[in-house]
Design an enzyme around this catalytic site. Structure first.
Site, PDB file in Angstrom:
ATOM      1  N   GLY A 190      53.387   7.650-132.738  1.00  0.00           N
ATOM      2  CA  GLY A 190      52.299   7.358-133.653  1.00  0.00           C
ATOM      3  C   GLY A 190      52.261   5.964-134.240  1.00  0.00           C
ATOM      4  O   GLY A 190      51.703   5.765-135.317  1.00  0.00           O
ATOM      5  N   HIS A 237      45.269   2.022-123.868  1.00  0.00           N
ATOM      6  CA  HIS A 237      46.116   2.158-122.679  1.00  0.00           C
ATOM      7  C   HIS A 237      46.985   0.902-122.567  1.00  0.00           C
ATOM      8  O   HIS A 237      46.473  -0.214-122.714  1.00  0.00           O
ATOM      9  CB  HIS A 237      45.272   2.363-121.424  1.00  0.00           C
ATOM     10  CG  HIS A 237      46.080   2.535-120.187  1.00  0.00           C
ATOM     11  ND1 HIS A 237      46.735   3.714-119.883  1.00  0.00           N
ATOM     12  CD2 HIS A 237      46.376   1.666-119.191  1.00  0.00           C
ATOM     13  CE1 HIS A 237      47.401   3.548-118.742  1.00  0.00           C
ATOM     14  NE2 HIS A 237      47.199   2.321-118.303  1.00  0.00           N
ATOM     15  N   GLU A 279      48.692  -3.713-128.663  1.00  0.00           N
ATOM     16  CA  GLU A 279      47.933  -2.454-128.732  1.00  0.00           C
ATOM     17  C   GLU A 279      47.457  -2.206-130.161  1.00  0.00           C
ATOM     18  O   GLU A 279      46.288  -1.866-130.408  1.00  0.00           O
ATOM     19  CB  GLU A 279      48.794  -1.276-128.294  1.00  0.00           C
ATOM     20  CG  GLU A 279      49.071  -1.189-126.814  1.00  0.00           C
ATOM     21  CD  GLU A 279      49.923   0.008-126.491  1.00  0.00           C
ATOM     22  OE1 GLU A 279      49.563   1.119-126.924  1.00  0.00           O
ATOM     23  OE2 GLU A 279      50.946  -0.154-125.798  1.00  0.00           O
TER      24      GLU A 279
HETATM   25  N1  LIG Z   1      39.192  12.627-119.737  1.00  0.00           N
HETATM   26  C1  LIG Z   1      40.128  11.749-120.140  1.00  0.00           C
HETATM   27  N2  LIG Z   1      41.165  12.163-120.892  1.00  0.00           N
HETATM   28  C2  LIG Z   1      42.109  11.265-121.299  1.00  0.00           C
HETATM   29  C3  LIG Z   1      42.022   9.922-120.919  1.00  0.00           C
HETATM   30  C4  LIG Z   1      40.896   9.503-120.132  1.00  0.00           C
HETATM   31  O1  LIG Z   1      40.731   8.297-119.807  1.00  0.00           O
HETATM   32  N3  LIG Z   1      39.988  10.445-119.760  1.00  0.00           N
HETATM   33  N4  LIG Z   1      43.010   9.011-121.298  1.00  0.00           N
HETATM   34  C5  LIG Z   1      44.289   9.645-121.583  1.00  0.00           C
HETATM   35  C6  LIG Z   1      45.365   8.696-121.994  1.00  0.00           C
HETATM   36  N5  LIG Z   1      46.004   8.211-120.771  1.00  0.00           N
HETATM   37  C7  LIG Z   1      45.900   6.869-120.513  1.00  0.00           C
HETATM   38  O2  LIG Z   1      45.440   6.064-121.325  1.00  0.00           O
HETATM   39  C8  LIG Z   1      46.734   9.069-119.913  1.00  0.00           C
HETATM   40  C9  LIG Z   1      47.428  10.129-120.481  1.00  0.00           C
HETATM   41  C10 LIG Z   1      48.167  10.966-119.670  1.00  0.00           C
HETATM   42  C11 LIG Z   1      48.211  10.754-118.288  1.00  0.00           C
HETATM   43  C12 LIG Z   1      48.996  11.689-117.439  1.00  0.00           C
HETATM   44  O3  LIG Z   1      49.166  11.473-116.245  1.00  0.00           O
HETATM   45  N6  LIG Z   1      49.491  12.778-118.067  1.00  0.00           N
HETATM   46  C13 LIG Z   1      50.326  13.752-117.357  1.00  0.00           C
HETATM   47  C14 LIG Z   1      51.067  14.669-118.342  1.00  0.00           C
HETATM   48  C15 LIG Z   1      51.950  13.830-119.284  1.00  0.00           C
HETATM   49  C16 LIG Z   1      52.675  14.738-120.285  1.00  0.00           C
HETATM   50  O4  LIG Z   1      52.065  15.750-120.719  1.00  0.00           O
HETATM   51  O5  LIG Z   1      53.831  14.394-120.614  1.00  0.00           O
HETATM   52  C17 LIG Z   1      49.446  14.635-116.465  1.00  0.00           C
HETATM   53  O6  LIG Z   1      48.272  14.872-116.848  1.00  0.00           O
HETATM   54  O7  LIG Z   1      49.984  15.100-115.463  1.00  0.00           O
HETATM   55  C18 LIG Z   1      47.531   9.693-117.730  1.00  0.00           C
HETATM   56  C19 LIG Z   1      46.791   8.829-118.535  1.00  0.00           C
HETATM   57  C20 LIG Z   1      44.116  10.747-122.600  1.00  0.00           C
HETATM   58  N7  LIG Z   1      43.129  11.694-122.090  1.00  0.00           N
HETATM   59  N1  LIG Z   2      48.019   6.349-120.880  1.00  0.00           N
HETATM   60  C1  LIG Z   2      48.242   6.666-122.262  1.00  0.00           C
HETATM   61  C2  LIG Z   2      49.451   5.909-122.765  1.00  0.00           C
HETATM   62  O1  LIG Z   2      50.326   5.540-122.002  1.00  0.00           O
HETATM   63  N2  LIG Z   2      49.463   5.680-124.074  1.00  0.00           N
HETATM   64  C3  LIG Z   2      50.538   4.915-124.647  1.00  0.00           C
HETATM   65  O2  LIG Z   2      51.440   5.748-125.352  1.00  0.00           O
HETATM   66  C4  LIG Z   2      52.064   4.943-126.357  1.00  0.00           C
HETATM   67  C5  LIG Z   2      51.967   5.699-127.656  1.00  0.00           C
HETATM   68  O3  LIG Z   2      52.681   5.004-128.615  1.00  0.00           O
HETATM   69  P1  LIG Z   2      52.506   5.435-130.169  1.00  0.00           P
HETATM   70  O4  LIG Z   2      52.621   6.945-130.201  1.00  0.00           O
HETATM   71  O5  LIG Z   2      53.619   4.718-130.849  1.00  0.00           O
HETATM   72  O6  LIG Z   2      51.142   4.977-130.610  1.00  0.00           O
HETATM   73  C6  LIG Z   2      51.301   3.622-126.429  1.00  0.00           C
HETATM   74  O7  LIG Z   2      51.980   2.609-125.726  1.00  0.00           O
HETATM   75  C7  LIG Z   2      50.026   3.952-125.705  1.00  0.00           C
HETATM   76  O8  LIG Z   2      49.415   2.842-125.078  1.00  0.00           O
END
Ligand SMILES: Nc1nc2c(c(=O)[nH]1)N[C@@H](CN(C=O)c1ccc(C(=O)N[C@@H](CCC(=O)O)C(=O)O)cc1)CN2
Ligand SMILES: NCC(=O)N[C@@H]1O[C@H](COP(=O)([O-])[O-])[C@@H](O)[C@H]1O
Length: 205
Positions: free
Chosen positions: A12, A109, A179
């Site tokens: 967070g 991201h 970020e």
């Molecule tokens: N519909 C959408 N939902 C989310 C997006 C998005 O662009 N469209 N962004 C994500 C955040 N994200 C990248 O910024 C991201 C988060 C998670 C994953 C991923 O591969 N997750 C894994 C599981 C990870 C876990 O639970 O530990 C998976 O789905 O297999 C990729 C990108 C938030 N939602």
């Molecule tokens: N694709 C999604 C992803 O990778 N998100 C990343 O998780 C971290 C959360 O940090 P935080 O909990 O300290 O904000 C951040 O680096 C954010 O960009």
């Protein structure tokens, strides 16, 4: 003043950056609810310390992501949420959620999209990809969220130089610092209605 709902999964620090800037009066918005899909997310503690309602919703209590997202939508509706911020939220949102908050979901991201993004690219996995590829620059991206993964219109990006002696942790720290800056800036711009969406591009008024 816009009502903001924040989704988290971890430490967070991006949420904290938002809380701090809102408390300084720099953002015309108020965080009304924080929801985590992880019970041990320290972001829940950050929210509670800031006096913000912060709840854990266990995904295991729902048959699928759609039902889980409907629960979050229900909680956000109770708080009349105008803007959803994904601050390190690691679940892919369903198309139902996206439709309900079309062009009102912002995600941070830790790479320069379209590099090192999409399914499987989150947290330090992103920075490992940057290191393995031998990139000279990386950075962070704030974008609107659509049904794809990291495919929504880009709002802001900022770059970070990758030095020869950089490690996974040093890159992660450098990217996290920017970020915090660009997420706050993007939320501030949204709350001031200064972001124009034109197809898959955006312009800042
Ligand atoms: N519909 C959408 N939902 C989310 C997006 C998005 O662009 N469209 N962004 C994500 C955040 N994200 C990248 O910024 C991201 C988060 C998670 C994953 C991923 O591969 N997750 C894994 C599981 C990870 C876990 O639970 O530990 C998976 O789905 O297999 C990729 C990108 C938030 N939602
Ligand atoms: N694709 C999604 C992803 O990778 N998100 C990343 O998780 C971290 C959360 O940090 P935080 O909990 O300290 O904000 C951040 O680096 C954010 O960009």
């Amino acid at each position: 003043m816009l009502n903001i709902g924040v989704l988290i999964s971890g430490g967070g620090t991006n949420l904290q950056a938002l809380i701090d800037q809102i408390n300084k009066g720099n953002i015309n918005g108020k965080i009304r609810l924080i929801v985590s899909n992880k019970e041990d997310a320290y972001g829940l503690v950050r929210g509670r310390l800031a006096g913000i309602e912060s709840i854990y919703i266990d995904p295991k209590g729902f048959i699928d992501s759609k039902e889980y997202d409907l629960k979050i939508m229900e909680e956000f509706k109770k708080k009349d949420i105008d803007l959803v911020v994904l601050a390190g939220y690691l679940k892919i949102l369903s198309k139902e959620f996206i439709k309900n908050f079309e062009n009102r979901i912002i995600n941070i991201h830790p790479s320069l999209i379209p590099s090192f993004c999409g399914k499987g690219y989150y947290g330090k996995k992103v920075h490992q990809g940057v290191l393995d590829y031998g990139c000279k620059y990386t950075g962070a991206t704030v974008h609107f969220v659509d049904e794809g993964t990291d495919t929504g219109p880009i709002i802001l990006q900022e770059i970070v130089k990758v030095e020869e002696d950089d490690t996974l942790d040093s890159i992660s720290d450098k990217v996290l610092a920017i970020e915090h800056e660009i997420l706050v800036k993007a939320v501030k711009l949204f709350c001031e209605d200064k972001i124009i969406i034109e197809g898959r591009k955006t312009k800042i008024k």
